[in-house]
Design a protein around this motif. Structure first.
Motif, PDB file in Angstrom:
ATOM      1  N   ILE A  65       0.840  -1.207   0.000  1.00 24.66           N
ATOM      2  CA  ILE A  65       0.000   0.000   0.000  1.00 24.66           C
ATOM      3  C   ILE A  65       0.874   1.255   0.000  1.00 24.66           C
ATOM      4  O   ILE A  65       0.581   2.251  -0.681  1.00 24.66           O
ATOM      5  CB  ILE A  65      -0.947  -0.012   1.215  1.00 24.66           C
ATOM      6  N   LEU A  66       1.988   1.226   0.741  1.00 25.54           N
ATOM      7  CA  LEU A  66       2.907   2.369   0.713  1.00 25.54           C
ATOM      8  C   LEU A  66       3.569   2.492  -0.657  1.00 25.54           C
ATOM      9  O   LEU A  66       3.735   3.607  -1.186  1.00 25.54           O
ATOM     10  CB  LEU A  66       3.989   2.217   1.793  1.00 25.54           C
ATOM     11  N   ASN A  67       3.943   1.370  -1.239  1.00 21.42           N
ATOM     12  CA  ASN A  67       4.659   1.413  -2.514  1.00 21.42           C
ATOM     13  C   ASN A  67       3.774   1.822  -3.682  1.00 21.42           C
ATOM     14  O   ASN A  67       4.228   2.500  -4.608  1.00 21.42           O
ATOM     15  CB  ASN A  67       5.317   0.063  -2.800  1.00 21.42           C
ATOM     16  N   ASN A  68       2.517   1.372  -3.654  1.00 20.43           N
ATOM     17  CA  ASN A  68       1.640   1.790  -4.766  1.00 20.43           C
ATOM     18  C   ASN A  68       0.829   3.031  -4.408  1.00 20.43           C
ATOM     19  O   ASN A  68      -0.003   3.486  -5.184  1.00 20.43           O
ATOM     20  CB  ASN A  68       0.744   0.641  -5.234  1.00 20.43           C
ATOM     21  N   GLU A  89       1.667  -2.524 -20.468  1.00 25.83           N
ATOM     22  CA  GLU A  89       2.846  -1.666 -20.375  1.00 25.83           C
ATOM     23  C   GLU A  89       2.734  -0.705 -19.195  1.00 25.83           C
ATOM     24  O   GLU A  89       3.731  -0.433 -18.499  1.00 25.83           O
ATOM     25  CB  GLU A  89       3.016  -0.891 -21.690  1.00 25.83           C
ATOM     26  N   GLN A  90       1.539  -0.192 -18.958  1.00 21.22           N
ATOM     27  CA  GLN A  90       1.329   0.649 -17.778  1.00 21.22           C
ATOM     28  C   GLN A  90       1.575  -0.145 -16.494  1.00 21.22           C
ATOM     29  O   GLN A  90       2.210   0.348 -15.550  1.00 21.22           O
ATOM     30  CB  GLN A  90      -0.098   1.207 -17.774  1.00 21.22           C
ATOM     31  N   ALA A  91       1.086  -1.380 -16.454  1.00 23.18           N
ATOM     32  CA  ALA A  91       1.269  -2.220 -15.270  1.00 23.18           C
ATOM     33  C   ALA A  91       2.745  -2.504 -15.029  1.00 23.18           C
ATOM     34  O   ALA A  91       3.221  -2.508 -13.877  1.00 23.18           O
ATOM     35  CB  ALA A  91       0.487  -3.521 -15.423  1.00 23.18           C
ATOM     36  N   ASP A  92       3.505  -2.756 -16.099  1.00 22.78           N
ATOM     37  CA  ASP A  92       4.952  -2.976 -15.960  1.00 22.78           C
ATOM     38  C   ASP A  92       5.649  -1.745 -15.388  1.00 22.78           C
ATOM     39  O   ASP A  92       6.530  -1.855 -14.528  1.00 22.78           O
ATOM     40  CB  ASP A  92       5.562  -3.324 -17.322  1.00 22.78           C
ATOM     41  N   LEU A  93       5.242  -0.565 -15.873  1.00 22.65           N
ATOM     42  CA  LEU A  93       5.851   0.667 -15.369  1.00 22.65           C
ATOM     43  C   LEU A  93       5.514   0.864 -13.888  1.00 22.65           C
ATOM     44  O   LEU A  93       6.377   1.255 -13.087  1.00 22.65           O
ATOM     45  CB  LEU A  93       5.368   1.864 -16.198  1.00 22.65           C
ATOM     46  N   CYS A  94       4.270   0.587 -13.509  1.00 19.05           N
ATOM     47  CA  CYS A  94       3.868   0.703 -12.101  1.00 19.05           C
ATOM     48  C   CYS A  94       4.697  -0.227 -11.223  1.00 19.05           C
ATOM     49  O   CYS A  94       5.214   0.171 -10.160  1.00 19.05           O
ATOM     50  CB  CYS A  94       2.388   0.361 -11.943  1.00 19.05           C
ATOM     51  N   THR A  95       4.833  -1.485 -11.632  1.00 20.06           N
ATOM     52  CA  THR A  95       5.578  -2.456 -10.835  1.00 20.06           C
ATOM     53  C   THR A  95       7.031  -2.037 -10.694  1.00 20.06           C
ATOM     54  O   THR A  95       7.649  -2.228  -9.635  1.00 20.06           O
ATOM     55  CB  THR A  95       5.486  -3.848 -11.489  1.00 20.06           C
ATOM     56  N   LEU A  96       7.600  -1.453 -11.744  1.00 20.44           N
ATOM     57  CA  LEU A  96       8.969  -0.945 -11.671  1.00 20.44           C
ATOM     58  C   LEU A  96       9.089   0.155 -10.625  1.00 20.44           C
ATOM     59  O   LEU A  96      10.085   0.223  -9.883  1.00 20.44           O
ATOM     60  CB  LEU A  96       9.390  -0.424 -13.041  1.00 20.44           C
ATOM     61  N   ILE A  97       8.075   1.009 -10.536  1.00 19.88           N
ATOM     62  CA  ILE A  97       8.088   2.081  -9.530  1.00 19.88           C
ATOM     63  C   ILE A  97       7.936   1.492  -8.130  1.00 19.88           C
ATOM     64  O   ILE A  97       8.609   1.916  -7.189  1.00 19.88           O
ATOM     65  CB  ILE A  97       6.968   3.101  -9.827  1.00 19.88           C
ATOM     66  N   ARG A 102      13.917  -5.234  -7.504  1.00 18.22           N
ATOM     67  CA  ARG A 102      13.491  -6.598  -7.814  1.00 18.22           C
ATOM     68  C   ARG A 102      12.935  -6.696  -9.241  1.00 18.22           C
ATOM     69  O   ARG A 102      13.140  -7.692  -9.933  1.00 18.22           O
ATOM     70  CB  ARG A 102      12.465  -7.061  -6.776  1.00 18.22           C
ATOM     71  N   LYS A 103      12.226  -5.653  -9.681  1.00 17.48           N
ATOM     72  CA  LYS A 103      11.682  -5.680 -11.037  1.00 17.48           C
ATOM     73  C   LYS A 103      12.809  -5.632 -12.072  1.00 17.48           C
ATOM     74  O   LYS A 103      12.755  -6.331 -13.099  1.00 17.48           O
ATOM     75  CB  LYS A 103      10.736  -4.507 -11.241  1.00 17.48           C
ATOM     76  N   ALA A 587       0.219  -8.334 -10.570  1.00 12.39           N
ATOM     77  CA  ALA A 587      -1.044  -8.494  -9.836  1.00 12.39           C
ATOM     78  C   ALA A 587      -1.106  -7.485  -8.691  1.00 12.39           C
ATOM     79  O   ALA A 587      -0.888  -7.815  -7.540  1.00 12.39           O
ATOM     80  CB  ALA A 587      -1.165  -9.923  -9.298  1.00 12.39           C
ATOM     81  N   ASP A 588      -1.381  -6.264  -9.021  1.00 16.25           N
ATOM     82  CA  ASP A 588      -1.450  -5.174  -8.042  1.00 16.25           C
ATOM     83  C   ASP A 588      -2.663  -5.350  -7.131  1.00 16.25           C
ATOM     84  O   ASP A 588      -3.617  -6.052  -7.468  1.00 16.25           O
ATOM     85  CB  ASP A 588      -1.578  -3.855  -8.813  1.00 16.25           C
ATOM     86  N   ILE A 589      -2.615  -4.713  -5.940  1.00 15.75           N
ATOM     87  CA  ILE A 589      -3.834  -4.592  -5.135  1.00 15.75           C
ATOM     88  C   ILE A 589      -4.810  -3.699  -5.898  1.00 15.75           C
ATOM     89  O   ILE A 589      -4.478  -2.572  -6.262  1.00 15.75           O
ATOM     90  CB  ILE A 589      -3.548  -3.968  -3.748  1.00 15.75           C
ATOM     91  N   MET A 590      -5.987  -4.208  -6.157  1.00 14.46           N
ATOM     92  CA  MET A 590      -7.003  -3.396  -6.821  1.00 14.46           C
ATOM     93  C   MET A 590      -7.882  -2.735  -5.771  1.00 14.46           C
ATOM     94  O   MET A 590      -8.146  -3.317  -4.713  1.00 14.46           O
ATOM     95  CB  MET A 590      -7.839  -4.253  -7.766  1.00 14.46           C
ATOM     96  N   SER A 591      -8.327  -1.529  -6.059  1.00 16.60           N
ATOM     97  CA  SER A 591      -9.074  -0.749  -5.078  1.00 16.60           C
ATOM     98  C   SER A 591     -10.291  -0.117  -5.732  1.00 16.60           C
ATOM     99  O   SER A 591     -10.215   0.367  -6.864  1.00 16.60           O
ATOM    100  CB  SER A 591      -8.186   0.349  -4.479  1.00 16.60           C
ATOM    101  N   ASP A 592     -11.407  -0.139  -5.009  1.00 13.75           N
ATOM    102  CA  ASP A 592     -12.623   0.538  -5.461  1.00 13.75           C
ATOM    103  C   ASP A 592     -12.627   1.949  -4.891  1.00 13.75           C
ATOM    104  O   ASP A 592     -12.426   2.145  -3.692  1.00 13.75           O
ATOM    105  CB  ASP A 592     -13.857  -0.239  -5.005  1.00 13.75           C
ATOM    106  N   ASP A 593     -12.867   2.922  -5.743  1.00 12.17           N
ATOM    107  CA  ASP A 593     -12.726   4.325  -5.369  1.00 12.17           C
ATOM    108  C   ASP A 593     -14.097   4.971  -5.197  1.00 12.17           C
ATOM    109  O   ASP A 593     -14.984   4.799  -6.026  1.00 12.17           O
ATOM    110  CB  ASP A 593     -11.931   5.054  -6.454  1.00 12.17           C
TER     111      ASP A 593
END
Length: 639
Positions: A65-68, A89-97, A102-103, A587-593
Motif C-alpha cells: 500500500i505504501l509502494n503503490n 505496459e502501464q502495469a509494468d511501469l507501475c511495478t517498476l516504480i 526486484r523488477k 497483480a497489483d492490489i485493486m481498489s474501489d474508489d
C-alpha cells in the motif's frame, strides 16, 4: 478559516521578538523576499494526505500500500500515458516504480533491458515525476531527491512543454550519458523513490500497528524511514507501550495476545525477549490434557492476577465485576458470575490460592520480573515505542478533522461521559488530554499510577482507545459463548447522527461545518453493505480489515482515506496476494474508489493549518518590515 494578516488575530509582535526575527532576516530586502515566497506557497495545491488504520502487523500488504500509494501511482500512470501505453505496459511501469530493484532483476533475466529500454523508461519516469512535482515548491522537490543526483534530476524535471529543440537535445544527452555510464539502474531507483515521495505528502496512521499479524516491527521500521507521518495510538499500541514503560500487567496482556494470535516470534525474534523461562515454568506447573496449552494457562492466570491487583488499586474505576478469577472453583470446573455458574474450558489452576486469589506465587513473580528486565534490555523495542511517543498522540486535530482510534466515551443521551481518575472528573477533549499526558508520564517516570493507566487505556471500561467492555476472562475460559459479547460505548450508535458528530467536532475545536471525525478500531462490514462514510459525511470509519483474519468479516482488505485538493475519497482495497505475484504477474492490489466529498474549487495550502501558520509568519514579517521602515529597528547590513 483564520483571518488574513493585519486582523486582530495577528497582534503586533513585541520588540524582543522582532529583534530575534531580525537575526534571520537582517534586512528589509530579505524580509520582503520571504514574504513573497510565503505568499506564493499559499497558492500551491494542498498536499495529498492518506489515512489508514488497524494494519495489525500485516507487513506485506502495508508495504505494498505504501509502494503503490494506495493505487494513486496507477492512476497517475494511466493519466500520463493513457494514449501511449497499453494496459500491460502501464502495469509494468507501475511495478517498476513499486519495487525497482526486484523488477529490474526480473526484466534483465528475461532479456527485456536494453539501452533503448533504459532511455525510454527513464524519460517516462521523468515525465511522471514532473507531473507530480507541480504541486510542490522547487525547493521541496529538490530536498526529496537523492542528494548525489539532485542537480541532474532537477534539470530533467524542470523542462517546459514548449521548450526549444536545443533544450530537448540537452535533456536527451543527459539521459544518454546516464545510460552510457552504467548509472541507469541507480537513476531508475532514485526516480521511483521520488515519484512515491511526491504522490503522498503526508501519512496518518489512526491506530493499531501491533498484534494479530507477526511483523509490526517491520511496519515500524518502515514508518521510521517515511518522509512525513503521524500516528494516533490504538488500544493494541498502548498495551505494548505500557509493557515497554514497565507495566507487568500490560506485558502479561501482550504475551497472552501473541500466544492467542500465534505471533510469538515478534517478541522473541524481533525484540529478543525470550519466553523460555515462562515456558519451562508452564510445563512444570500445568497439565497438557485439555483445551489450553500450559503456556497459555500460565500467562492467563498471571494476567488475571495482575489485573485484579490493578483494579483493586483503583476503586474509582468501578471495575469490580471484572474480578472473576476469585470466583473460580477448580474442583467443579466453574466460575461464578452473579448468580450463575459457568463451565470452564480447564480446571487446571495449581497456582490459585482461594484465600488470596490475586497474589502471584514466588515463581510467577520471578518469571514476570525477568520478563520485564528483558523488555527493558530490548533496544529495538525501546526505539519503536519511542517513535510511537515522538510521532504519536491520543488524538489529533488537523485541518478541522479530528482523528482518534476508537471513540469519545458518551452517555445514552449524547452527553460526554465523565470518568473519575485520581479525583478528577474528566470528559470529552479534557479526558483525551489527560490520557495523553499520563501515557507520556508512564514512559518518562514509570510510576505506578501512570503504568496502571496504560492498562486501563488498553481495556478499561471507559477507555477512549477501546470503547467497549472487554471480556478477556470469559473469552479465555468460558465455554458459553453468549458471555463473550462485549457491549460497546453509546458513541458508536450515537455518531450515526450528524448533530452528535458536529458536537464532537466542536468539543475538539474543529469546524463542525467542514470537519470530519476519522476513526479506526471497528471493522466495517462492507460485504453486508455497511458504509465507512456515515452521518452525512461527518464520520469516516477506516478500519476495513488489513488483518487477514478480518477479510471474511469485512469482505475487503483495508481502506485508505485520501484527502487531496479536490476533496475526499476512500479506497477499499481487495485482498493482497504476494509481492511475487506483483512482480511476476503485475497483480497489483485493486481498489474501489468512492469520492464522497467534492470541493467547489481545488484547495490550496492557504486553506490548511499549514496555511494558517504561514499567514502568521507573513504577519510577523510585515511587522518587521514596518519596524525597519519606521526606524524602530536598524537593518543589520553587512559591513
Amino acid at each position: 478559516m483564520p483571518e488574513k494578516p493585519g486582523s486582530s488575530q495577528y497582534p503586533t509582535p513585541d520588540r524582543k521578538y522582532l529583534e530575534l526575527l531580525s537575526e534571520k532576516f537582517p534586512t528589509a530586502r530579505s524580509a520582503f523576499s520571504e514574504v513573497i515566497n510565503l505568499e506564493a506557497i499559499l497558492n500551491l495545491p494542498k498536499g495529498t494526505e492518506h489515512f489508514v488504520s488497524d494494519v495489525h502487523g500485516e507487513y506485506d500488504a502495508f508495504k505494498h500500500i505504501l509502494n503503490n500509494c494506495s493505487g494513486v501511482i496507477r492512476e497517475r500512470v494511466a493519466a500520463t500515458f493513457r494514449f501511449e501505453l497499453t494496459h500491460d505496459e502501464q502495469a509494468d511501469l507501475c511495478t517498476l516504480i513499486y519495487y525497482p530493484h526486484r523488477k529490474l532483476r526480473r526484466l534483465k533475466s528475461s532479456g527485456t533491458v536494453t539501452e533503448e529500454w533504459y532511455a525510454i523508461t527513464l524519460m517516462r519516469l521523468v515525465r511522471l515525476a514532473r507531473y507530480l512535482s507541480d504541486s510542490y515548491t522547487r525547493s521541496k522537490v529538490r530536498k526529496a531527491m537523492p542528494q548525489e543526483y539532485a542537480y541532474i534530476i532537477d534539470e530533467l524535471l524542470h523542462a517546459s512543454p514548449g521548450e526549444g529543440e536545443q533544450r530537448r537535445r540537452y535533456h536527451q544527452r543527459i539521459i544518454d550519458t546516464i545510460v552510457d555510464t552504467g548509472s541507469a539502474d541507480d537513476f531508475i531507483v532514485s526516480l521511483a523513490s521520488l515519484i512515491k515521495r511526491l504522490a503522498v505528502d503526508h501519512l496518518h496512521l489512526v491506530g493499531d500497528v501491533f498484534d494479530r499479524g507477526s511483523h509490526a516491527d517491520k511496519i515500524l521500521d518502515r514508518l521510521m524511514e517515511y518522509h512525513s507521518v503521524d500516528l494516533q495510538w490504538g488500544n493494541h499500541d498502548i498495551v505494548w507501550m505500557g509493557a515497554a514503560a514497565g507495566s507487568a500487567t500490560c506485558l502479561a496482556a501482550v504475551i497472552r495476545n501473541n500466544i492467542r494470535y500465534d505471533s510469538l516470534k515478534i517478541l522473541e525474534g524481533a525484540y529478543g525477549i525470550s519466553l523460555r523461562e515462562l515456558a519451562l515454568f508452564a510445563e512444570a506447573t500445568y497439565r497438557e490434557d485439555d483445551a489450553m496449552t500450559p503456556l497459555e494457562k500460565a500467562i492467563s492466570v498471571i494476567l488475571f492476577k495482575l489485573e485484579g491487583q490493578t483494579i483493586a488499586r483503583h476503586p474509582n474505576w468501578h471495575m469490580e465485576d471484572r474480578l472473576l478469577l476469585g470466583t473460580v472453583d477448580p474442583s467443579r470446573g466453574v466460575a461464578r458470575v452473579g448468580e450463575k455458574d459457568y463451565q470452564l474450558v480447564t480446571a487446571d489452576f495449581p497456582t490459585l490460592d482461594p484465600a488470596d486469589p490475586y497474589a502471584l506465587t514466588d515463581d510467577e513473580l520471578r518469571v514476570m520480573d525477568n520478563l520485564l528486565a528483558a523488555v527493558r534490555g530490548s533496544y529495538k523495542l525501546e526505539a519503536h515505542v519511542g517513535f510511537l511517543y515522538e510521532h504519536g498522540s491520543a488524538y489529533l486535530v488537523h485541518n478541522d478533522d479530528v482523528l482518534f482510534h476508537a471513540c469519545v466515551p458518551m452517555n445514552e443521551d449524547g452527553t460526554f461521559h465523565p470518568v473519575n481518575h485520581q479525583g478528577q472528573l474528566l470528559a470529552g477533549k479534557e479526558y483525551y488530554d489527560y490520557a495523553d499526558r499520563l501515557a507520556r508520564r508512564a514512559w518518562h517516570e514509570s510510576d505506578e499510577v501512570s503504568l496502571d493507566w496504560m492498562w486501563y487505556l488498553w481495556c478499561g471500561r471507559y477507555s477512549p482507545l477501546s470503547g467497549r467492555v472487554i471480556k478477556t476472562f470469559e473469552r479465555t475460559y468460558f465455554t458459553d459463548r453468549s458471555t463473550w459479547a462485549e457491549p460497546r460505548d453509546p458513541y458508536y450508535a450515537l455518531t450515526d447522527n450528524p448533530e452528535v458528530c458536529r458536537r464532537i467536532l466542536e468539543e475538539f475545536g474543529a469546524d463542525p461545518r467542514h470537519g470530519h471525525i476519522i476513526n479506526g478500531h471497528t471493522p466495517v462490514h462492507a460485504s453486508e453493505g455497511e458504509s465507512p462514510v456515515r452521518a452525512g459525511g461527518r464520520l469516516v470509519v477506516i478500519d476495513g480489515g488489513f488483518c487477514q483474519a478480518y477479510h471474511k468479516t469485512t469482505g475487503i482488505a483495508g481502506y485508505t482515506l485520501i484527502s487531496d485538493p479536490r476533496g475526499m475519497r476512500i479506497k477499499a482495497h481487495r485482498p493482497f496476494g504476494s509481492i511475487a505475484d506483483v512482480l511476476d504477474l503485475n497483480a497489483d492490489i485493486m481498489s474501489d474508489d468512492d469520492r464522497f466529498e467534492l470541493e467547489p474549487r481545488p484547495l490550496t495550502i492557504d486553506d490548511t493549518d499549514t496555511g494558517a501558520d504561514i499567514r502568521e509568519q507573513i504577519a510577523d514579517l510585515r511587522a518587521l518590515l514596518d519596524a525597519y521602515r519606521s526606524g524602530e529597528l536598524p537593518e543589520r547590513t553587512a559591513r
